[in-house]
Scaffold this motif. Structure first.
Motif, PDB file in Angstrom:
ATOM      1  N   LEU A 186      -2.210 -10.833 -31.321  1.00 60.64           N
ATOM      2  CA  LEU A 186      -1.349  -9.675 -31.118  1.00 60.64           C
ATOM      3  C   LEU A 186      -1.247  -9.368 -29.623  1.00 60.64           C
ATOM      4  CD1 LEU A 186       0.146  -7.387 -32.713  1.00 60.64           C
ATOM      5  CD2 LEU A 186      -1.942  -6.052 -32.435  1.00 60.64           C
ATOM      6  N   PRO A 187      -0.034  -9.288 -29.080  1.00 62.72           N
ATOM      7  CA  PRO A 187       0.103  -8.918 -27.667  1.00 62.72           C
ATOM      8  C   PRO A 187      -0.377  -7.479 -27.444  1.00 62.72           C
ATOM      9  CG  PRO A 187       2.152  -9.867 -28.520  1.00 62.72           C
ATOM     10  CD  PRO A 187       1.258  -9.606 -29.702  1.00 62.72           C
ATOM     11  N   LEU A 188      -1.238  -7.330 -26.461  1.00 59.71           N
ATOM     12  CA  LEU A 188      -1.776  -6.004 -26.134  1.00 59.71           C
ATOM     13  C   LEU A 188      -1.535  -5.691 -24.668  1.00 59.71           C
ATOM     14  CD1 LEU A 188      -5.190  -6.130 -28.029  1.00 59.71           C
ATOM     15  CD2 LEU A 188      -3.110  -4.939 -28.716  1.00 59.71           C
ATOM     16  N   PRO A 189      -1.369  -4.412 -24.297  1.00 58.33           N
ATOM     17  CA  PRO A 189      -1.332  -3.275 -25.199  1.00 58.33           C
ATOM     18  C   PRO A 189      -0.065  -3.288 -26.065  1.00 58.33           C
ATOM     19  CG  PRO A 189      -0.719  -2.578 -22.997  1.00 58.33           C
ATOM     20  CD  PRO A 189      -1.115  -4.018 -22.906  1.00 58.33           C
ATOM     21  N   LEU A 190      -0.132  -2.605 -27.193  1.00 58.84           N
ATOM     22  CA  LEU A 190       1.022  -2.517 -28.071  1.00 58.84           C
ATOM     23  C   LEU A 190       2.188  -1.882 -27.354  1.00 58.84           C
ATOM     24  CD1 LEU A 190      -0.418  -1.155 -31.447  1.00 58.84           C
ATOM     25  CD2 LEU A 190       0.448  -3.445 -31.012  1.00 58.84           C
ATOM     26  N   PRO A 191       3.380  -2.401 -27.569  1.00 53.08           N
ATOM     27  CA  PRO A 191       4.546  -1.685 -27.026  1.00 53.08           C
ATOM     28  C   PRO A 191       4.684  -0.349 -27.747  1.00 53.08           C
ATOM     29  CG  PRO A 191       5.243  -3.558 -28.369  1.00 53.08           C
ATOM     30  CD  PRO A 191       3.747  -3.605 -28.271  1.00 53.08           C
ATOM     31  N   PRO A 192       5.285   0.646 -27.127  1.00 49.20           N
ATOM     32  CA  PRO A 192       5.435   1.949 -27.767  1.00 49.20           C
ATOM     33  C   PRO A 192       6.175   1.829 -29.098  1.00 49.20           C
ATOM     34  CG  PRO A 192       6.067   2.067 -25.466  1.00 49.20           C
ATOM     35  CD  PRO A 192       5.849   0.620 -25.785  1.00 49.20           C
ATOM     36  N   SER A 193       5.770   2.653 -30.047  1.00 52.61           N
ATOM     37  CA  SER A 193       6.415   2.656 -31.350  1.00 52.61           C
ATOM     38  C   SER A 193       7.778   3.329 -31.241  1.00 52.61           C
ATOM     39  CB  SER A 193       5.564   3.397 -32.360  1.00 52.61           C
ATOM     40  OG  SER A 193       6.235   3.496 -33.595  1.00 52.61           O
ATOM     41  N   THR A 194       8.748   2.784 -31.947  1.00 53.41           N
ATOM     42  CA  THR A 194      10.083   3.372 -31.957  1.00 53.41           C
ATOM     43  C   THR A 194      10.349   4.092 -33.278  1.00 53.41           C
ATOM     44  OG1 THR A 194      11.048   1.313 -32.775  1.00 53.41           O
ATOM     45  CG2 THR A 194      11.023   1.641 -30.387  1.00 53.41           C
ATOM     46  N   VAL A 195       9.297   4.243 -34.087  1.00 52.05           N
ATOM     47  CA  VAL A 195       9.473   4.912 -35.389  1.00 52.05           C
ATOM     48  C   VAL A 195       8.885   6.307 -35.364  1.00 52.05           C
ATOM     49  CG1 VAL A 195       9.574   2.806 -36.690  1.00 52.05           C
ATOM     50  CG2 VAL A 195       7.361   3.884 -36.344  1.00 52.05           C
TER      51      VAL A 195
END
Length: 195
Positions: A186-195
Motif C-alpha cells: 500500500l502506498p503510504l501515506p494514504l492520499p486524502p479520502s474523497t468520501v
C-alpha cells in the motif's frame, strides 16, 4: 460437474451477489513467494460492475498482500461457496488492479457500493477484477453453515480513524507498505479520502 461460463450474469451473478463471504487468492511471481488467501465479508462491499468485471472494497487490515501481488503481476482468483441451499462453488480467475483513493476512477467506482459506509472501515482501495475464466463446480464437500450477521468489530475499530491516524496506523504495521516477500504494498501515506 464443472462448467465454464463466458460471462457473469443470470443465475451465476445472482448466486455470487447473495453470498455473505468470498475468498481471494493471489501469489507473487517468485516460485518461493508466499501465496495469500483471504476471506472477505461485510455486506455491500462487493459489486458486479458488468458481465466480466467485479470489484470489492479493500479495507484497513494488518497486511496488504493482495495489493502487493496485484501491483506485481495482477493475478487473482475469487471464490464463493454455497454454505446454504444447493451445493455450488464459483471461481472467477482473472486480472486485478488496486484503484487507490487518489485515482480519478475512485469516486465513480465507489458509487457501485451504496449499501455500505466506507468511512467506517478505513477504506484503502477498490480492487477491480476482470474475469478471464469463470467456472463453477459442485460444492458437494462444502458443509451447511448458517449466516447470522456481519461482525461490527471492524467498523467500530476503524470508524474513529481519520486520514492522518490511519496512515500512522499503517506505517506501524510491518506488512502494509511491503508484502511478506518485500514487494511494494500500500502506498503510504494514504492520499486524502474523497468520501
Amino acid at each position: 460437474m464443472g462448467k465454464t461460463y463466458e460471462r457473469i450474469d443470470g443465475r451465476l451473478r445472482t448466486f455470487i451477489e447473495a453470498q455473505p463471504v468470498f475468498f481471494t487468492a493471489t501469489a507473487p511471481l517468485a516460485a518461493d513467494g508466499t501465496v495469500n488467501l483471504s476471506p472477505k465479508g461485510l455486506r455491500g462491499s462487493f459489486a458486479v460492475l458488468d458481465e466480466l468485471t467485479v470489484a470489492y472494497l479493500d479495507f484497513a487490515g494488518s497486511n496488504a498482500e493482495t495489493i502487493a501481488h496485484l501491483r506485481e503481476n495482477g493475478r487473482i482468483t475469487l471464490m464463493w461457496c454455497a454454505f446454504q441451499g444447493p451445493p455450488n462453488i464459483v471461481r472467477v480467475h482473472g486480472r486485478g488492479e488496486p484503484v487507490f483513493r487518489d485515482d480519478p476512477r475512485f469516486r465513480e467506482l465507489l458509487a457501485h457500493f451504496p449499501d455500505i459506509d466506507p468511512t467506517q472501515h478505513g477504506l484503502r482501495a477498490i480492487i477491480v477484477v476482470t474475469a478471464e475464466l469463470v467456472r463453477d463446480t459442485c460444492g458437494y464437500g462444502v458443509p451447511f453453515m448458517a449466516y447470522e450477521e456481519d461482525r461490527d468489530l471492524h467498523g467500530k475499530r476503524f470508524a474513529r480513524e481519520d486520514d492522518a491516524s490511519l496512515s500512522a496506523y499503517f506505517s506501524k504495521k510491518e506488512h502494509i507498505a511491503s508484502s511478506l516477500d518485500g514487494l511494494p504494498g500500500l502506498p503510504l501515506p494514504l492520499p486524502p479520502s474523497t468520501v
